[in-house]
Design a protein around this motif. Structure first.
Motif, PDB file in Angstrom:
ATOM      1  N   GLN A 164      42.122  67.973  51.693  1.00 38.62           N
ATOM      2  CA  GLN A 164      40.735  67.547  51.508  1.00 38.62           C
ATOM      3  C   GLN A 164      39.915  68.665  50.880  1.00 38.62           C
ATOM      4  O   GLN A 164      39.981  69.812  51.328  1.00 38.62           O
ATOM      5  CB  GLN A 164      40.144  67.158  52.863  1.00 38.62           C
ATOM      6  N   PRO A 165      39.142  68.372  49.829  1.00 37.46           N
ATOM      7  CA  PRO A 165      38.304  69.421  49.215  1.00 37.46           C
ATOM      8  C   PRO A 165      37.306  69.982  50.228  1.00 37.46           C
ATOM      9  O   PRO A 165      36.853  69.289  51.142  1.00 37.46           O
ATOM     10  CB  PRO A 165      37.594  68.680  48.075  1.00 37.46           C
ATOM     11  N   ARG A 166      36.982  71.241  50.043  1.00 33.65           N
ATOM     12  CA  ARG A 166      36.049  71.889  50.968  1.00 33.65           C
ATOM     13  C   ARG A 166      34.636  71.348  50.786  1.00 33.65           C
ATOM     14  O   ARG A 166      34.190  71.085  49.674  1.00 33.65           O
ATOM     15  CB  ARG A 166      36.053  73.400  50.748  1.00 33.65           C
ATOM     16  N   ARG A 167      33.947  71.214  51.924  1.00 34.07           N
ATOM     17  CA  ARG A 167      32.545  70.806  51.925  1.00 34.07           C
ATOM     18  C   ARG A 167      31.784  71.713  52.884  1.00 34.07           C
ATOM     19  O   ARG A 167      32.353  72.190  53.877  1.00 34.07           O
ATOM     20  CB  ARG A 167      32.388  69.354  52.386  1.00 34.07           C
ATOM     21  N   PRO A 168      30.520  71.941  52.644  1.00 30.08           N
ATOM     22  CA  PRO A 168      29.751  72.815  53.547  1.00 30.08           C
ATOM     23  C   PRO A 168      29.684  72.295  54.980  1.00 30.08           C
ATOM     24  O   PRO A 168      29.583  73.077  55.919  1.00 30.08           O
ATOM     25  CB  PRO A 168      28.362  72.856  52.894  1.00 30.08           C
ATOM     26  N   ASP A 169      29.746  70.965  55.144  1.00 27.66           N
ATOM     27  CA  ASP A 169      29.587  70.389  56.481  1.00 27.66           C
ATOM     28  C   ASP A 169      30.913  69.932  57.085  1.00 27.66           C
ATOM     29  O   ASP A 169      30.926  69.148  58.035  1.00 27.66           O
ATOM     30  CB  ASP A 169      28.638  69.200  56.419  1.00 27.66           C
ATOM     31  N   GLU A 170      32.049  70.419  56.572  1.00 26.32           N
ATOM     32  CA  GLU A 170      33.343  69.893  57.008  1.00 26.32           C
ATOM     33  C   GLU A 170      33.672  70.242  58.458  1.00 26.32           C
ATOM     34  O   GLU A 170      34.492  69.572  59.089  1.00 26.32           O
ATOM     35  CB  GLU A 170      34.448  70.407  56.094  1.00 26.32           C
ATOM     36  N   LEU A 171      33.053  71.279  59.001  1.00 27.12           N
ATOM     37  CA  LEU A 171      33.355  71.692  60.374  1.00 27.12           C
ATOM     38  C   LEU A 171      32.314  71.214  61.376  1.00 27.12           C
ATOM     39  O   LEU A 171      32.427  71.516  62.572  1.00 27.12           O
ATOM     40  CB  LEU A 171      33.464  73.221  60.453  1.00 27.12           C
ATOM     41  N   ASP A 172      31.323  70.478  60.919  1.00 29.63           N
ATOM     42  CA  ASP A 172      30.229  70.095  61.815  1.00 29.63           C
ATOM     43  C   ASP A 172      30.717  69.260  62.990  1.00 29.63           C
ATOM     44  O   ASP A 172      30.284  69.456  64.136  1.00 29.63           O
ATOM     45  CB  ASP A 172      29.160  69.320  61.033  1.00 29.63           C
ATOM     46  N   ALA A 173      31.633  68.318  62.739  1.00 29.38           N
ATOM     47  CA  ALA A 173      32.115  67.452  63.824  1.00 29.38           C
ATOM     48  C   ALA A 173      32.846  68.265  64.887  1.00 29.38           C
ATOM     49  O   ALA A 173      32.632  68.074  66.094  1.00 29.38           O
ATOM     50  CB  ALA A 173      33.035  66.368  63.259  1.00 29.38           C
ATOM     51  N   ALA A 174      33.689  69.195  64.455  1.00 22.72           N
ATOM     52  CA  ALA A 174      34.428  70.013  65.417  1.00 22.72           C
ATOM     53  C   ALA A 174      33.497  70.951  66.170  1.00 22.72           C
ATOM     54  O   ALA A 174      33.643  71.146  67.386  1.00 22.72           O
ATOM     55  CB  ALA A 174      35.513  70.813  64.695  1.00 22.72           C
ATOM     56  N   VAL A 175      32.535  71.532  65.476  1.00 23.70           N
ATOM     57  CA  VAL A 175      31.596  72.453  66.125  1.00 23.70           C
ATOM     58  C   VAL A 175      30.762  71.716  67.166  1.00 23.70           C
ATOM     59  O   VAL A 175      30.557  72.202  68.292  1.00 23.70           O
ATOM     60  CB  VAL A 175      30.695  73.126  65.069  1.00 23.70           C
ATOM     61  N   GLU A 176      30.283  70.534  66.810  1.00 23.20           N
ATOM     62  CA  GLU A 176      29.472  69.759  67.754  1.00 23.20           C
ATOM     63  C   GLU A 176      30.288  69.358  68.980  1.00 23.20           C
ATOM     64  O   GLU A 176      29.811  69.432  70.113  1.00 23.20           O
ATOM     65  CB  GLU A 176      28.927  68.515  67.048  1.00 23.20           C
ATOM     66  N   TRP A 177      31.535  68.956  68.755  1.00 21.97           N
ATOM     67  CA  TRP A 177      32.398  68.568  69.884  1.00 21.97           C
ATOM     68  C   TRP A 177      32.679  69.753  70.801  1.00 21.97           C
ATOM     69  O   TRP A 177      32.624  69.630  72.027  1.00 21.97           O
ATOM     70  CB  TRP A 177      33.701  67.999  69.333  1.00 21.97           C
ATOM     71  N   LEU A 178      32.968  70.918  70.237  1.00 21.15           N
ATOM     72  CA  LEU A 178      33.222  72.107  71.053  1.00 21.15           C
ATOM     73  C   LEU A 178      31.989  72.491  71.859  1.00 21.15           C
ATOM     74  O   LEU A 178      32.088  72.897  73.026  1.00 21.15           O
ATOM     75  CB  LEU A 178      33.651  73.272  70.161  1.00 21.15           C
ATOM     76  N   GLY A 179      30.826  72.359  71.244  1.00 18.57           N
ATOM     77  CA  GLY A 179      29.605  72.696  71.963  1.00 18.57           C
ATOM     78  C   GLY A 179      29.321  71.748  73.111  1.00 18.57           C
ATOM     79  O   GLY A 179      28.864  72.168  74.184  1.00 18.57           O
ATOM     80  N   GLN A 180      29.612  70.463  72.920  1.00 22.44           N
ATOM     81  CA  GLN A 180      29.323  69.480  73.961  1.00 22.44           C
ATOM     82  C   GLN A 180      30.365  69.497  75.076  1.00 22.44           C
ATOM     83  O   GLN A 180      30.025  69.547  76.258  1.00 22.44           O
ATOM     84  CB  GLN A 180      29.251  68.085  73.332  1.00 22.44           C
TER      85      GLN A 180
END
Length: 625
Positions: A164-180
């Motif tokens: 998958q091509p890189r995107r600035p927001d590609e890690l947002d889902a994982a970061v949000e899940w780890l935080g919650q």
């Protein structure tokens, strides 16, 4: 008495034969060159009664206890004699009076090093050296390993796919899940997500207890490193690493450097190690892994330490004698003497031992081996893991990479306590591994792929250059043969010169030197034969001749398929070529894989050329900077 022991939980599975062996050991002691020793009880075999021997009660009081001796030196402050702490035995022995070291938050100057005691004075804040401790590192619990694996497995689908091509927001889902789910601050969640994402881009998957990954790559010295990503805990990985190391030693007759951490294990391969990577998962059979691991343990410091601990706990080696503590070196000598008396093969010269060492049936040996396999390591869990691997319940992924993934950083730079062999830190082959590029996000997208330009460059460099007839003759000797259709421009005149001199021959489009004509004639029969001096003639089997011709071709072609090699010989099928390739792989000459981007068929490449391709792939981003 036996039934009384069986009531205690630790001895619930105690067999009567084992109990009788222990009674006999305590009653008769051990036969050493200094006579019978360590007999602690009288055994009345007629009336089946036990009575204490003279001195046994005092031996139990003075030398008993379940805490093993570690032989640390006590540090005492002079002149008060106050106890400050302890130092590792090796550090204390290597130190000299006048040296300054730090213990706690204070620096101390050594005044005197005595028998188990280091006497010091306050160094008044002078710059100190840091002491070191050698020993076994504590392993994390099975529950912690399971939790780490669950986190990785849950994070995997939330991370971007490798293609998958890189995107600035590609890690947002994982970061949000780890935080919650884990209540992590955003900075920590971002670091974890970035770490797992970079590893997944390189390997295609995040390793877990249910998905193990084998990764193989070249180091800067041309060797190869094999890393098994298995977040199972160091006790399982240590057992797996020792057994694998022993298996490689038995198969290739070469001692490997190895290390194991909580997340992975690494084996530093030599130039003779060439094998299909996916087969490593099945190198150890769950039915025979115990025997392999026992033989590996006998050669490791783990057994020596556990043997000394076992003999001390069993009162076979006294801790104190005549009211004074027995020096560490004396305890070691007594333990070694007992080992030589009970288990001679363990202390024998390996040159005089044929095959595996057979374990004697003795309670102390049984206990020491059990402690090694079930305390220092976790053999039962390793067996269960291997059973699941063989049953297909665990996903096994094998991946060749140009350089190590980010998951390798810990194991490649691990501390001394992770080593499974006795090579010192400065001699570790893992120090020859280049790892910086894995931390550069802009370069991690193609971490799992070889540079096509590097492959083409190596192919051009590998193909021989000839400007004279002698150079062309050398090229024919190296390559085995050259087809007329693939000859470089200008070679025809040089080849005609060799033919006129009787040094080469055109065998229906095969340009061949007369020295290697018999090989080609055995594989591809010719109707005409050149004049060959009798001293250059040699009889070949078809398999051997094909192997040597394929050896030469792979040295000048770079990555090539079996079909392409068969076509160059004019074969309708690849059966003979496949056998030659497997033979060369067993020699460590070739490596298999899909090296060219988009390759549909399995490719084979000379080990030396593949190492050069990897090196050029690594050098590409350096030059771009």
């Amino acid at each position: 008495l036996f039934e009384l022991f069986r009531r205690a939980r630790p001895y619930l599975g105690l067999e009567k034969t084992e109990f009788d062996e222990i009674v006999a050991m305590l009653a008769h002691g051990y036969a050493t060159k200094r006579g019978q020793r360590a007999a602690l009880v009288h055994y009345d075999a007629v009336h089946r009664k036990l009575r204490e021997r003279r001195g046994s009660r005092m031996a139990a009081i003075m030398s008993g206890g379940a805490i093993p001796e570690v032989f640390d030196y006590r540090v005492k402050l002079e002149p008060e004699g106050n106890f400050i702490g302890t130092l590792n035995e090796d550090f204390a022995i290597e130190s000299l009076p006048g040296d300054i070291f730090q213990l706690g938050n204070t620096s101390w100057r050594i005044l005197q090093i005595g028998n188990g005691v280091v006497r010091v004075a306050d160094a008044q804040g002078q710059p100190p050296s840091m002491p070191f401790w050698l020993g076994e590192a504590p392993s994390r619990s099975d529950e912690m390993s399971a939790a780490v694996s669950r986190l990785r497995a849950a994070a995997d689908p939330k991370l971007p796919r490798p293609d998958q091509p890189r995107r600035p927001d590609e890690l947002d889902a994982a970061v949000e899940w780890l935080g919650q789910d884990y209540a992590l601050p955003r900075s920590a969640a971002e670091q974890i997500a970035a770490y797992l994402a970079e590893g997944k881009r390189a390997l295609g998957i995040v390793p877990t207890a249910e998905a193990l990954v084998l990764e193989r790559f070249f180091d800067e010295a041309g060797g190869m490193q094999l890393v098994l990503h298995a977040p199972l805990g160091s006790r399982i990985n240590k057992a797996w690493g020792l057994a694998l190391r022993k298996k490689f030693c038995q198969s290739f007759n070469f001692e490997l450097q190895a290390a194991a951490t909580e997340e992975a294990l690494v084996l530093s391969l030599g130039p003779m190690h060439s094998f299909p990577l996916e087969e490593v998962f099945r190198y150890l059979n769950p039915k025979t892994v115990r025997e392999t691991l026992v033989q590996a343990v006998l050669d490791s410091p783990i057994f020596e330490t556990r043997w000394r601990w076992t003999t001390t706990l069993a009162l076979a080696v006294p801790r104190n004698r005549n009211g004074t503590k027995l020096p560490a070196q004396i305890q070691r000598m007594i333990a070694d003497e007992l080992l030589a008396a009970i288990f001679p093969d363990a202390a024998a010269c390996l040159d005089n031992i044929q095959g595996a060492r057979e374990l004697p049936k003795h309670p102390l040996v049984d206990q020491a081996i059990r402690d090694c396999l079930e305390q220092a390591m976790d053999l039962p869990q390793l067996v269960r893991t291997l059973q699941r691997v063989f049953a297909g319940e665990i996903r096994c992924v094998a991946k060749d990479t140009p350089e190590p993934s980010v998951f390798c950083n810990e194991i490649l730079n691990s501390a001394v306590y992770t080593f499974l062999d006795d090579a010192p830190l400065e001699e570790r082959r893992t120090r020859a591994v280049y790892t910086r590029r894995t931390t550069e996000p802009r370069n991690a997208d193609d971490l799992g792929a070889l540079d096509p330009a590097a492959i083409e460059r190596v192919r051009e460099e590998a193909w021989p250059a000839a400007n004279t007839a002698d150079e062309l003759h050398d090229a024919l000797l190296l390559a085995g043969f050259v087809r007329a259709t693939e000859a470089s421009p200008g070679w025809r005149m040089l080849f005609d010169e060799l033919v006129a001199a009787g040094r080469a021959f055109d065998a229906r489009g095969f340009w061949i030197s007369v020295e290697r004509f018999d090989e080609l004639n055995t594989v591809v029969p010719q109707s005409t034969t050149p004049a060959i001096p009798e001293r250059l003639r040699k009889s070949w089997t078809r398999e051997d001749a094909a192997r040597e011709l394929i050896r030469g071709r792979t040295e000048v072609l770079g990555p090539v398929t079996a079909r392409a090699l068969a076509d160059s010989l004019g074969f309708p099928d690849t059966a003979l070529v496949d056998g030659a390739l497997l033979a060369l792989e067993n020699e460590g000459k070739l490596l298999r894989g899909r090296f060219t981007g988009g390759a549909a068929q399995l490719e084979w490449c000379d080990r030396r050329l593949l190492a050069r391709i990897h090196r050029y792939t690594l050098n590409r981003p350096r030059k771009s900077l």
